[in-house]
Design an enzyme around this catalytic site. Sequence first.
Site: not given
Length: 487
Positions: A78, A153, A177
């Site tokens: 990420k 996210s 997330s």
Amino acid sequence: MNLFELTIHEAHELLKRKEISSAELTRSVLDRIRDVDGRVGAYITVAGETAMAGAEAADRAIGDGRIGRLTGIPLAVKDLICTRGLRTTCASRILENFIPPYDAGVIERLHAEGAVIVGKANMDEFAMGSSTENSAMGITRNPWDPTRIPGGSSGGSAAAVAADMCLGALGSDTGGSIRQPASHCGVVGLKPTYGRVSRYGLVAFASSLDQIGPLAKDVTDCALLLSAVSGHDKRDSTSVPRAVPDYAAALRPDIEGLRIGMPREYYTARGLSPEVGEAIRAAVRRLEEMGARCVEISLPHTPHAVAVYYLIAPSEASSNLARYDGVKYGFRGPGQDDLLEMYRSTRSRGFGPEVQRRIILGTYALSAGYYDAYYGKASQVRTLIMADFRKAFEACDVILSPVAPTPAFPIGENIDDPLTMYLSDVFTLSANLAGIPGMSVPCGFSDEGLPIGLQIMGNHFDEETLLRVAYAFEQATEFHLRKPALP
């Protein structure tokens, strides 16, 4: 089978027997990214050249008889986890060209295991969102249906795993997330206990809630990734000096006598889709058939969790993001002749609307005269939520619930409705507030063929039991074997 379709543990065995090379495996993944990411948008940065160099180094190590759990395995990270020499943007214009001078603690651990990082995955800007629509670098689409959101996210990480554009990935979870995009994309995702995985080098959103964790194609891979990145790091003051178990050794299909907590507040929540509810009930029935025993429990302060989270998280974000002022690093807006104007132009142009919204919420909650009424009161209710879970785990070993109230919704449907968007995390926020581990494992599909995830929550530092339950369920079902149709 194409090499990019392999799981981590399958690829590990082939690499160990020298039936494939890491260079071949990594090239297959990079070609897959080239072929399908234009339709998905999972990556912000693809590190093809350094990935191939890492794969060749892994092949030399394997040739010398040195192979770790992740040696030669192509992974995605990420884009809010610092990677030395590789752009880390947090999906924000304010850090669009930021190249960290150091690796995050988890990246050091991946390198020590010989893993190959193929790129940085898209996300909601500074991890603030539930749909990966808030990225300044473009939206990510769900591989199962490109008109739908992948969750957020960590939507890019989940989409990359689901679309076979990596063999596994790292995400971060502040209020769901990792688990929510894992559910929407039909992969396995785990948020560890707060303090289990180092946050050193994780760009902070809400420091008392953020935690790095794995997303994977199956539970075995999830256990391998978790073992690799867990452990104490003295550079992170919240990292807990506690021994790391061999999580893969906990994977056995026997759950006879295990007590499953069913929180009544979760199953009566407004907005729960009937097809999600039925998929969860079917999963619970399957676990009961395997010998588990259901126990009704109560988490009475659950109705306050969303309000508590959206006071604490934005307050911490307001403090953490104050450093992005155009002075030290990152984007600088015009107006250098006047300091306040430079601050204003930098932050208004560098931050997207959702980040600005949360900074404003947090700044207000921390302001003089309002701190005790908002942030202070939310912290007190957070303590009550933690007490709810402590009491619940006296009666059960794990807690089962939905991950999200609905399957993945259409892109754009909720982007202008912050309240509805925030409520999509109603089932996941409490685990972050309490600091307990939670994971999502595929448990069904909607009438439109969209994945649905089962959330399993456990007591502090009891990831082994979560993985054991998830593995038992996975072995008894085939949901994790279904793949999105991406030619």
